[in-house]
Design a protein around this motif. Structure first.
Motif, PDB file in Angstrom:
ATOM      1  N   ILE A 200       0.922  -1.255  -0.109  1.00  0.00           N
ATOM      2  CA  ILE A 200      -0.210  -0.077  -0.030  1.00  0.00           C
ATOM      3  C   ILE A 200       1.042   1.243  -0.070  1.00  0.00           C
ATOM      4  N   ARG A 201       0.696   1.995  -1.003  1.00  0.00           N
ATOM      5  CA  ARG A 201       1.690   3.185  -1.231  1.00  0.00           C
ATOM      6  C   ARG A 201       1.069   4.291  -0.466  1.00  0.00           C
ATOM      7  N   ASP A 202       1.700   5.211   0.143  1.00  0.00           N
ATOM      8  CA  ASP A 202       1.352   6.373   0.869  1.00  0.00           C
ATOM      9  C   ASP A 202       0.879   7.566  -0.264  1.00  0.00           C
ATOM     10  N   ALA A 203       1.663   7.460  -1.155  1.00  0.00           N
ATOM     11  CA  ALA A 203       1.302   8.235  -2.242  1.00  0.00           C
ATOM     12  C   ALA A 203       0.096   8.174  -3.184  1.00  0.00           C
ATOM     13  N   ALA A 204      -0.556   7.003  -3.034  1.00  0.00           N
ATOM     14  CA  ALA A 204      -1.688   6.399  -3.622  1.00  0.00           C
ATOM     15  C   ALA A 204      -3.036   7.276  -3.217  1.00  0.00           C
ATOM     16  N   LYS A 205      -3.640   7.879  -4.349  1.00  0.00           N
ATOM     17  CA  LYS A 205      -4.924   8.802  -4.192  1.00  0.00           C
ATOM     18  C   LYS A 205      -6.085   8.007  -3.887  1.00  0.00           C
ATOM     19  N   ASN A 206      -6.260   6.712  -4.405  1.00  0.00           N
ATOM     20  CA  ASN A 206      -7.406   6.057  -4.359  1.00  0.00           C
ATOM     21  C   ASN A 206      -6.979   4.656  -4.448  1.00  0.00           C
ATOM     22  N   GLU A 207      -8.035   3.490  -4.126  1.00  0.00           N
ATOM     23  CA  GLU A 207      -7.886   2.307  -3.984  1.00  0.00           C
ATOM     24  C   GLU A 207      -7.580   1.741  -5.409  1.00  0.00           C
ATOM     25  N   TYR A 208      -7.657   2.320  -6.653  1.00  0.00           N
ATOM     26  CA  TYR A 208      -7.277   1.855  -7.640  1.00  0.00           C
ATOM     27  C   TYR A 208      -5.878   2.152  -8.086  1.00  0.00           C
ATOM     28  N   GLU A 209      -5.226   2.767  -7.419  1.00  0.00           N
ATOM     29  CA  GLU A 209      -3.940   2.942  -7.593  1.00  0.00           C
ATOM     30  C   GLU A 209      -2.838   1.885  -6.893  1.00  0.00           C
ATOM     31  N   THR A 210      -3.515   1.124  -6.047  1.00  0.00           N
ATOM     32  CA  THR A 210      -2.943  -0.143  -5.423  1.00  0.00           C
ATOM     33  C   THR A 210      -2.293  -0.906  -6.088  1.00  0.00           C
ATOM     34  N   GLU A 211      -1.306  -1.829  -5.656  1.00  0.00           N
ATOM     35  CA  GLU A 211      -0.588  -2.704  -6.409  1.00  0.00           C
ATOM     36  C   GLU A 211      -1.218  -4.033  -6.507  1.00  0.00           C
ATOM     37  N   GLU A 212      -0.922  -4.827  -7.497  1.00  0.00           N
ATOM     38  CA  GLU A 212      -1.554  -6.328  -7.511  1.00  0.00           C
ATOM     39  C   GLU A 212      -0.826  -7.230  -6.371  1.00  0.00           C
ATOM     40  N   PRO A 213      -1.758  -7.968  -5.629  1.00  0.00           N
ATOM     41  CA  PRO A 213      -1.391  -8.583  -4.601  1.00  0.00           C
ATOM     42  C   PRO A 213      -0.351  -9.897  -5.133  1.00  0.00           C
ATOM     43  N   ILE A 214       0.623 -10.037  -4.078  1.00  0.00           N
ATOM     44  CA  ILE A 214       1.768 -11.288  -4.539  1.00  0.00           C
ATOM     45  C   ILE A 214       1.409 -12.259  -3.474  1.00  0.00           C
ATOM     46  N   LEU A 215       1.617 -13.576  -4.101  1.00  0.00           N
ATOM     47  CA  LEU A 215       1.600 -14.837  -3.435  1.00  0.00           C
ATOM     48  C   LEU A 215       2.807 -15.269  -3.205  1.00  0.00           C
ATOM     49  N   VAL A 216       3.202 -15.813  -1.854  1.00  0.00           N
ATOM     50  CA  VAL A 216       4.370 -16.276  -1.739  1.00  0.00           C
ATOM     51  C   VAL A 216       4.330 -17.760  -0.965  1.00  0.00           C
ATOM     52  N   LEU A 217       5.268 -18.614  -1.186  1.00  0.00           N
ATOM     53  CA  LEU A 217       5.062 -19.949  -0.626  1.00  0.00           C
ATOM     54  C   LEU A 217       5.890 -20.050   0.577  1.00  0.00           C
ATOM     55  N   ASN A 218       7.198 -19.306   0.378  1.00  0.00           N
ATOM     56  CA  ASN A 218       8.089 -19.288   1.767  1.00  0.00           C
ATOM     57  C   ASN A 218       8.096 -18.068   2.431  1.00  0.00           C
ATOM     58  N   GLU A 219       8.270 -17.008   2.226  1.00  0.00           N
ATOM     59  CA  GLU A 219       8.417 -15.736   2.981  1.00  0.00           C
ATOM     60  C   GLU A 219       8.427 -14.571   2.243  1.00  0.00           C
ATOM     61  N   VAL A 220       7.890 -13.461   3.019  1.00  0.00           N
ATOM     62  CA  VAL A 220       8.297 -12.101   2.608  1.00  0.00           C
ATOM     63  C   VAL A 220       9.206 -11.456   3.420  1.00  0.00           C
ATOM     64  N   THR A 221      10.192 -10.949   2.981  1.00  0.00           N
ATOM     65  CA  THR A 221      11.374 -10.482   3.903  1.00  0.00           C
ATOM     66  C   THR A 221      11.233  -8.619   3.386  1.00  0.00           C
ATOM     67  N   ILE A 222      11.325  -8.012   4.765  1.00  0.00           N
ATOM     68  CA  ILE A 222      11.583  -6.518   4.550  1.00  0.00           C
ATOM     69  C   ILE A 222      12.907  -6.396   5.203  1.00  0.00           C
ATOM     70  N   ASP A 223      13.724  -5.673   4.552  1.00  0.00           N
ATOM     71  CA  ASP A 223      15.135  -5.462   4.930  1.00  0.00           C
ATOM     72  C   ASP A 223      15.607  -4.038   4.610  1.00  0.00           C
ATOM     73  N   ARG A 224      16.624  -3.811   4.931  1.00  0.00           N
ATOM     74  CA  ARG A 224      17.386  -2.459   4.643  1.00  0.00           C
ATOM     75  C   ARG A 224      18.142  -2.224   3.676  1.00  0.00           C
ATOM     76  N   GLY A 225      18.166  -3.233   2.793  1.00  0.00           N
ATOM     77  CA  GLY A 225      18.790  -3.228   1.463  1.00  0.00           C
ATOM     78  C   GLY A 225      20.177  -2.803   1.519  1.00  0.00           C
ATOM     79  N   ILE A 226      20.684  -1.692   0.785  1.00  0.00           N
ATOM     80  CA  ILE A 226      21.977  -1.234   0.848  1.00  0.00           C
ATOM     81  C   ILE A 226      22.120  -0.413   1.823  1.00  0.00           C
ATOM     82  N   SER A 227      21.323   0.331   2.662  1.00  0.00           N
ATOM     83  CA  SER A 227      21.326   1.286   3.493  1.00  0.00           C
ATOM     84  C   SER A 227      22.252   0.917   4.786  1.00  0.00           C
ATOM     85  N   SER A 228      23.088   1.724   5.231  1.00  0.00           N
ATOM     86  CA  SER A 228      23.847   1.503   6.536  1.00  0.00           C
ATOM     87  C   SER A 228      22.898   1.748   7.597  1.00  0.00           C
TER      88      SER A 228
END
Length: 234
Positions: A53-81
């Motif tokens: 869900i994007r904070d910049a989205a102005k309405n529900e039609y601007e939301t992205e397609e759902p994604i299915l995962v079998l193992n896991e979804v990971t949220i990490d810091r990427g290249i940031s220190s």
């Protein structure tokens, strides 16, 4: 391929561990004959339904397609220190604020993958639940959780975060999460049925014994003469 109901799958191992693939590809003809003759046990492997869900989205039609995962979804810091800063909610209840390298939301089938390497528990794939596993948290008391299947998790990058976060879904489809963006995660309605070589529990135990050498150690040596041991037991 299947965003809704999934037909039964016969999983063949082409890798090195094969936690979800008990059949060996070099014997595929014999395996397929055995499965087609039946009977065969089935493991229902749960999937996670993820939506950004994007904070910049102005309405529900601007939301992205759902994604299915079998193992896991990971949220990490990427290249940031900087440490990842994530606010976590379970339904409408605040869970915690993750400060560390990131967070793993895993299915029980994925409990032997990245979540296990990050200190999460191994869970039988038939157990319905969502694993909540921090990655290198900046707190010694931050232990992994296992949450019930019916909850919806919301992971938010707060506006005071020093850097964006990155979400990856089964190790691919990497997406940046800017300040104010959120990731919603819940149990998908349609699991993936996979054929078992023996049954669900036997296949699971064989996979952790053969793949991880779980609890493998030398047998404790006998200590003392046999006659003395017999006297002590009497």
């Amino acid at each position: 391929m299947f965003k809704g109901p999934v037909p039964p799958i016969v999983p063949f191992s082409l890798g090195s561990l094969g936690f979800m693939t008990p059949f060996h590809s070099e014997h595929f003809k014999e395996c397929l004959d055995s499965v087609l003759r039946g009977p065969v046990s089935i493991t229902l492997r749960h999937r996670l339904l993820c939506r950004v869900i994007r904070d910049a989205a102005k309405n529900e039609y601007e939301t992205e397609e759902p994604i299915l995962v079998l193992n896991e979804v990971t949220i990490d810091r990427g290249i940031s220190s900087y440490l990842t800063n994530l606010e976590c909610y379970c339904d409408n209840s605040f869970v915690t604020c993750v400060q560390g390298d990131g967070l793993i939301l895993s299915t029980t089938s994925g409990s032997t993958a990245y979540s296990l390497a990050a200190g999460g528990s191994m869970v039988h794939p038939q157990v319905p639940g969502i694993l909540f596993t921090p990655i290198c948290p900046h707190s010694l008391s931050f232990r992994p959780l296992i949450l019930p299947e019916h909850v919806t998790l919301r992971i938010v990058v707060p506006f005071n975060s020093r850097s964006p976060a990155w979400a990856s879904f089964d190790g691919k489809d990497r997406k940046q999460l800017a300040a104010g963006d959120a990731l919603l995660c819940s149990m998908a309605p349609c699991p993936v049925p996979t054929a078992c070589q023996v049954d669900s529990t036997s296949d699971f135990l064989s996979s952790i014994h053969d793949g991880l050498h779980w609890n493998l150690r030398k047998t404790q040596s006998f200590d003392g003469p046999r006659e003395l041991q017999d006297i002590i037991q009497i």
